[in-house]
Design a protein around this motif. Structure first.
Motif, PDB file in Angstrom:
ATOM      1  N   UNK A 122       0.851  -1.194   0.000  1.00 58.14           N
ATOM      2  CA  UNK A 122       0.000   0.000   0.000  1.00 58.14           C
ATOM      3  C   UNK A 122       0.878   1.233   0.000  1.00 58.14           C
ATOM      4  N   UNK A 123       0.354   2.306  -0.557  1.00 56.61           N
ATOM      5  CA  UNK A 123       1.008   3.608  -0.538  1.00 56.61           C
ATOM      6  C   UNK A 123      -0.063   4.665  -0.313  1.00 56.61           C
ATOM      7  N   UNK A 124       0.224   5.611   0.587  1.00 55.60           N
ATOM      8  CA  UNK A 124      -0.735   6.663   0.929  1.00 55.60           C
ATOM      9  C   UNK A 124       0.001   7.991   1.063  1.00 55.60           C
ATOM     10  N   UNK A 130       3.447   7.544   2.865  1.00 49.89           N
ATOM     11  CA  UNK A 130       3.568   6.362   3.705  1.00 49.89           C
ATOM     12  C   UNK A 130       3.437   5.139   2.794  1.00 49.89           C
ATOM     13  N   UNK A 131       4.234   4.124   3.070  1.00 47.81           N
ATOM     14  CA  UNK A 131       4.125   2.870   2.329  1.00 47.81           C
ATOM     15  C   UNK A 131       4.296   1.708   3.290  1.00 47.81           C
ATOM     16  N   UNK A 162       7.513  -3.344   7.589  1.00 45.87           N
ATOM     17  CA  UNK A 162       7.907  -1.956   7.843  1.00 45.87           C
ATOM     18  C   UNK A 162       6.925  -0.994   7.195  1.00 45.87           C
ATOM     19  N   UNK A 163       6.872   0.217   7.772  1.00 48.17           N
ATOM     20  CA  UNK A 163       6.158   1.351   7.192  1.00 48.17           C
ATOM     21  C   UNK A 163       7.197   2.428   6.919  1.00 48.17           C
ATOM     22  N   UNK A 164       7.339   2.813   5.672  1.00 50.05           N
ATOM     23  CA  UNK A 164       8.330   3.814   5.290  1.00 50.05           C
ATOM     24  C   UNK A 164       7.666   5.162   5.073  1.00 50.05           C
ATOM     25  N   UNK A 194      -2.848  -0.358   4.489  1.00 53.39           N
ATOM     26  CA  UNK A 194      -2.530   0.839   5.264  1.00 53.39           C
ATOM     27  C   UNK A 194      -3.646   1.856   5.081  1.00 53.39           C
ATOM     28  N   UNK A 195      -4.082   2.479   6.196  1.00 53.93           N
ATOM     29  CA  UNK A 195      -5.105   3.518   6.165  1.00 53.93           C
ATOM     30  C   UNK A 195      -4.606   4.730   6.933  1.00 53.93           C
TER      31      UNK A 195
END
Length: 873
Positions: free
Chosen positions: A64-66, A76-77, A83-85, A107-108
């Protein structure tokens, strides 16, 4: 082993990854679109559709990417690596990495939830399959900035048993609630309550139907869901005891995705009908955008509601503006939504001689030409001429006509294809087509169509090279082998129609051998021989006379020959044949076995530009041989974890060749890298390449030199930026011209205009202004040439004599001044009426400079006239 086996190649990703597995996201300004592609995030320009840059930082698939709702230049990915980058996507910088230690499937984020994220984690720890059920958990990000890039965080579950993926959860208006689906159940949790199992569970009207997707209204308390029966349902008042449901039905198959427009006035739904349905909110009115080419899996809207992105199952992203297609971002095309057999790509891999592009199956009935270096689709060639038709049921898809075999001749003048349709209910349809290359249009044009070239499925299709041999051009020939125990030779002949001047292809020979099943066939490099395998027997034919020349027998009937080909270059007298358990090389000059090795063969890959060939066994181990000896010149174990279905040697692109041609440079390359590149394709259609460390470094430098590491260098300028750039360029030109005029002792018109156009009350006193203006007319103190111009401009006597003096008088005057100089070349006191400044008396001048000085002095102040004339006009 040879010394070259000490080198270890690197398996690097070359493309082919899915662009449509996850929902794409627009940037806040709608200039870019972010796409999850394998382990990277790819950034494309909405205006041009071109690839801009990549964001590398995850070690597993990005899920996911936001866009960061608080800082909209950040992303955010989430990834399966746990991991969250946090990215600065404009500069391609990884800012922070939040580690959870569990695979993340979604991811939200929301602007009203500061320092909070919702993630999807496995229901059972340790699993990494994104098709099973999971949990929705909340993550609290640290409010204080940490100096460390990697920051550990904890995930607290709030909803159990949810459908993972970007279509299984959604966040509601104001970030007040989160919705998730599981089977026929809709689960809602209000963000104020972060306790596990605190969700409210609601059942759909049709409890036997499975919910497939969910979306929340951006401003209203409403949730939209789609189900497997094609219904779109709106859930209202779910914050009360019992929600109110309203259902609409248009889709004939399951709804793949739903989504609201940013302001909430429209609801969008997509599915296998290749149509975008636009439902007007609180109304039964709907609009359609049909015939989009392939089933649609995701829909996404930009923040300003200008664009919509649709993910097609053919691995393409369509960007719509209003109801028109603005851009199409196409990856390596997928056609798996129609194929039910185990073979992903029936045609295999081949190379276009003209573009050096990879040619393989694309969308149903098409061949795609894919640029390997740019990871970009060049074009699709429609072979079948049929549109994709949605099936009545996904359990029983329609059988479309598919391209099964493709072949080019070495010069690229001809293309041959085999297409077939067999639904097991009606009679089989099969066609052999020949396409000629049109040099004016730079594309292939259909020449001949042959219905039912064989009675059963064709196994091999090959074209002979038409290059000149012994002063004669080879006639175009083709050979096909099929399961009807026959092989056929096709030749280009004059059309039987007297009025037609074109040539067409016809069958000139039908061959067989002892009623055995033919398998593979190959022409030698000069086209004088044709080899056809029948079981464990190899037959050698003269393709021009259709005469059987020789037969070779190897192995037993239980181990038939699977593949064969003639050697290239100095090995053109060799014939390589492989079975499932061995490789045999024949010497055609002696008609004997040159060498034989026992080796499990899954794939046999010939290099058309060298004497080498590669073998990949069932365990993905690679062995590279030279046809002249049984010595392994390169070996590498376990190339990939995924099964390798296809491989090919392609010509090395000249731009990638190193300019350093020393012996050390050659030794640092893999044996085939001087002329070829080895590409591998997995069952998921991921494309890889095996390269040396040196080649990998060169391509990395080339990637950076193309400017693909920053967004600022890859975007087309806006109209305002183009206008501003023209104005700046104009000012720079005027300033450059001003500097050039100042060197000659005159002031440019731009500064004069600026001074005369300024309001009088803003100017300094006239006395100061005049002094400053005159000082700008003086040349720099250190320039002897401009000193001469300065002293000449003060001489008014030259103005009276300019039109009267001849060249002879100029020489006499020059002689008079030359006599006034001493032997050291120092200027002495002149008897002329012109007064010289004190700082000019010690200037050393040559005879030529003195001549120019005297000639220029007679111009006086004529240079002032055009300056002020230009200003006053």
């Amino acid at each position: 082993m040879a010394t070259s086996t000490e080198l270890v190649g690197r398996v690097v990703v070359r493309g082919g990854a899915s662009l449509v597995k996850r929902r794409p996201v627009f940037s806040a300004d709608s200039k870019y679109i972010f796409v999850c592609s394998g382990e990277v995030i790819r950034v494309f320009s909405v205006a041009s559709g071109e690839f801009v840059t990549e964001l590398w930082g995850h070690r597993n698939e990005v899920t996911a990417v936001r866009v960061n709702p608080l800082i909209q230049l950040q992303l955010f990915s989430s990834s399966l690596d746990g991991t969250i980058n946090l990215w600065d996507y404009a500069d391609g910088i990884l800012l922070k990495t939040f580690t959870l230690g569990l695979p993340l499937f979604g991811l939200l984020v929301h602007a009203d939830l500061k320092n909070k994220l919702y993630v999807q984690i496995p229901q059972d720890s340790g699993k990494e399959d994104d098709e099973f059920l999971g949990k929705l958990a909340i993550v609290h990000l640290p409010s204080r900035q940490s100096s460390s890039r990697a920051v550990p965080v904890q995930a607290s579950p709030v909803i159990n048993k949810i459908k993972v993926g970007d279509r299984g959860t959604a966040i509601g208006a104001g970030g007040e609630y989160v919705a998730a689906i599981h089977g026929s159940k809709l689960k809602v949790v209000f963000t104020a309550n972060e306790e596990e199992n605190a969700e409210s569970v609601y059942l759909s009207e049709n409890r036997s139907s499975v919910l497939t997707c969910v979306a929340c209204h951006p401003t209203d308390y409403a949730i939209a869901t789609g189900n497997a029966n094609g219904h779109v349902t709106l859930w209202r008042n779910f914050n009360k005891s019992k929600p109110v449901l309203s259902s609409e039905h248009w889709h004939s198959l399951r709804v793949e995705d739903v989504g609201f427009s940013p302001e909430g006035s429209y609801l969008y739904s997509v599915g296998h009908e290749c149509t975008l349905v636009q439902w007007q909110y609180n109304s039964k009115h709907r609009d359609f955008i049909p015939r989009l080419g392939a089933p649609i899996s995701h829909v996404s809207c930009s923040h300003d509601n200008q664009y919509k992105a649709l993910c097609l199952t053919s691995n393409a992203i369509i960007v719509l503006k209003v109801d028109k297609i603005k851009q199409k971002i196409q990856g390596l095309s997928f056609g798996d939504y129609t194929r039910t057999g185990p073979v992903c790509i029936p045609t295999g891999l081949t190379t276009d001689p003209h573009t050096k592009a990879l040619v393989l199956n694309g969308t149903p009935g098409h061949l795609q030409f894919y640029h390997l270096q740019q990871d970009k689709l060049l074009y699709n060639l429609d072979i079948v001429g049929e549109n994709y038709i949605s099936p009545e049921s996904l359990d029983k898809p329609l059988v479309n006509t598919e391209v099964e075999r493709v072949a080019f001749d070495a010069e690229g003048a001809w293309l041959a294809t085999i297409e077939r349709r067999d639904d097991k209910e009606t009679s089989m349809e099969m066609r052999l087509k020949f396409w000629g290359f049109d040099k004016e249009k730079q594309s292939f044009k259909l020449n001949t169509v042959i219905e039912s070239p064989h009675e059963s499925q064709v196994y091999t299709l090959q074209l002979r090279s038409t290059k000149e041999v012994d002063g004669f051009l080879n006639d175009p020939l083709a050979v096909t082998t099929a399961n009807d125990k026959k092989f056929k030779v096709w030749r280009l002949l004059d059309d039987e129609d007297v009025n037609s001047k074109m040539k067409t292809w016809n069958c000139t020979f039908v061959g067989s051998y002892r009623n055995l099943q033919p398998k593979d066939a190959s022409f030698c490099e000069d086209g004088s021989l044709l080899a056809v395998s029948f079981g464990q027997i190899i037959t050698i034919w003269d393709p021009d006379t259709n005469e059987l020349k020789r037969t070779f027998c190897q192995g037993t009937p239980d181990d038939p020959i699977e593949s064969l080909y003639f050697g290239h270059g100095s090995s053109s007298c060799h014939l390589v044949a492989s079975t499932k358990g061995s490789i045999t090389v024949w010497n055609l000059l002696t008609c004997s076995v040159l060498w034989n090795v026992s080796l499990g063969v899954h794939l046999l890959i010939e290099d058309p530009l060298s004497c080498m060939f590669a073998v990949i066994d069932i365990a993905n181990n690679l062995f590279v041989f030279n046809t002249s000896e049984p010595r392994i010149i390169y070996a590498q174990k376990s190339l990939l974890k995924q099964p390798i279905d296809m491989a090919i040697f392609t010509p090395l692109v000249k731009n990638n060749q190193s300019s350093d041609g020393g012996q050390s440079a050659k030794e640092s390359l893999l044996p085939w890298e001087h002329v070829s590149q080895l590409y591998l394709m997995t069952r998921k259609q991921d494309l890889f390449s095996l390269v040396s460390e040196r080649r990998d470094q060169e391509e990395g430098k080339e990637f950076q030199s193309h400017g693909q590491m920053s967004l600022h260098t890859n975007l087309q300028p806006t109209p305002f930026a183009m206008l501003l750039g023209r104005e700046r360029a104009k000012d720079d030109e005027e300033e450059t011209g001003l500097d050039a005029v100042r060197i000659q002792g005159a002031l440019g018109t731009a500064s004069v205009k600026q001074m005369l156009s300024s309001p009088a009350h803003t100017l300094p006193p006239a006395k100061t202004l005049c002094s400053s203006f005159l000082k700008t007319m003086l040349p720099p103190a250190g320039d002897s040439h401009t000193r001469m111009v300065q002293s000449d401009s003060e001489d008014e006597l030259g103005e009276k004599d300019e039109s009267d003096k001849s060249d002879m008088e100029d020489d006499a005057h020059h002689t008079e001044h030359a006599q006034s100089m001493n032997q050291s070349g120092q200027v002495v006191k002149s008897h002329d009426h012109t007064s010289q400044p004190e700082n000019v008396q010690d200037i050393h001048l040559s005879d030529v400079e003195l001549h120019k000085l005297e000639k220029a002095a007679r111009t006086g102040f004529k240079w002032m006239k055009p300056v002020f004339k230009d200003v006053l006009s």
